[in-house]
Design a protein around this motif. Structure first.
Motif, mmCIF file in Angstrom:
data_model
loop_
_atom_site.group_PDB
_atom_site.id
_atom_site.type_symbol
_atom_site.label_atom_id
_atom_site.label_comp_id
_atom_site.label_asym_id
_atom_site.label_seq_id
_atom_site.Cartn_x
_atom_site.Cartn_y
_atom_site.Cartn_z
ATOM 1 N N HIS A 1 1.342 4.370 -3.123
ATOM 2 C CA HIS A 1 1.495 6.053 -2.496
ATOM 3 C C HIS A 1 2.533 6.383 -3.586
ATOM 4 O O HIS A 1 2.684 6.868 -3.559
ATOM 5 C CB HIS A 1 1.494 5.430 -0.558
ATOM 6 C CG HIS A 1 0.229 6.694 -0.157
ATOM 7 N ND1 HIS A 1 -0.521 6.830 -1.113
ATOM 8 C CD2 HIS A 1 -0.474 5.136 0.460
ATOM 9 C CE1 HIS A 1 -2.002 7.014 -0.295
ATOM 10 N NE2 HIS A 1 -1.894 5.709 0.941
ATOM 11 N N HIS B 1 1.017 -0.967 -0.072
ATOM 12 C CA HIS B 1 0.226 0.158 0.012
ATOM 13 C C HIS B 1 0.828 1.342 0.156
ATOM 14 O O HIS B 1 0.680 2.122 -0.517
ATOM 15 C CB HIS B 1 -1.317 -0.041 1.010
ATOM 16 C CG HIS B 1 -1.844 1.219 1.161
ATOM 17 N ND1 HIS B 1 -2.894 1.387 1.341
ATOM 18 C CD2 HIS B 1 -1.327 2.768 1.966
ATOM 19 C CE1 HIS B 1 -3.534 2.857 1.296
ATOM 20 N NE2 HIS B 1 -2.208 3.512 1.950
ATOM 21 N N GLU C 1 -6.891 7.138 -1.221
ATOM 22 C CA GLU C 1 -6.711 5.998 -0.130
ATOM 23 C C GLU C 1 -7.133 4.259 -1.082
ATOM 24 O O GLU C 1 -7.020 3.715 -0.769
ATOM 25 C CB GLU C 1 -7.437 6.316 0.946
ATOM 26 C CG GLU C 1 -6.545 6.719 1.949
ATOM 27 C CD GLU C 1 -4.936 6.033 2.084
ATOM 28 O OE1 GLU C 1 -4.497 4.988 2.081
ATOM 29 O OE2 GLU C 1 -3.254 7.411 1.887
HETATM 30 ZN ZN LIG Z 1 -2.455 5.058 2.187
#
Ligand SMILES: [Zn+2]
Length: 87
Positions: A54, A50, A71
């Motif tokens: 980003h 994750h 997100e």
């Molecule tokens: Zn995040």
């Protein structure tokens, strides 16, 4: 990483320096996980992927309004990448 070093309801974070081309990822310490061993490792792996997603999106413009959408997109991409990696 101690939970107090993380935003509420998060399990990791990333800080990057675009100019220096460096990044640091933090994940919740094993001592603070309440999950069985394998589930904890899977969760940590998800958090790291994750945060790496980003990092790939680091050059995109970011605002309070875009954060929630980012997100969601990052979670979906991380899920897809991990399921491809585990086939
Ligand atoms: Zn995040």
């Amino acid at each position: 990483m101690d939970p107090s070093a993380l935003e509420p309801k998060t399990l990791g974070n990333i800080h990057w320096d675009t100019d220096a081309r460096t990044a640091t990822i933090g994940v919740l310490s094993t001592q603070n996980y309440q999950l069985p061993y394998q589930a904890m490792l899977d969760d940590m792996e998800f958090t790291i992927v994750h945060e790496l997603v980003h990092l790939h999106l680091a050059s995109l413009p970011r605002s309070d309004a875009s954060r929630r959408v980012e997100e969601h997109a990052v979670n979906e991409l991380a899920k897809a990448l991990l399921s491809l990696a585990k086939r």
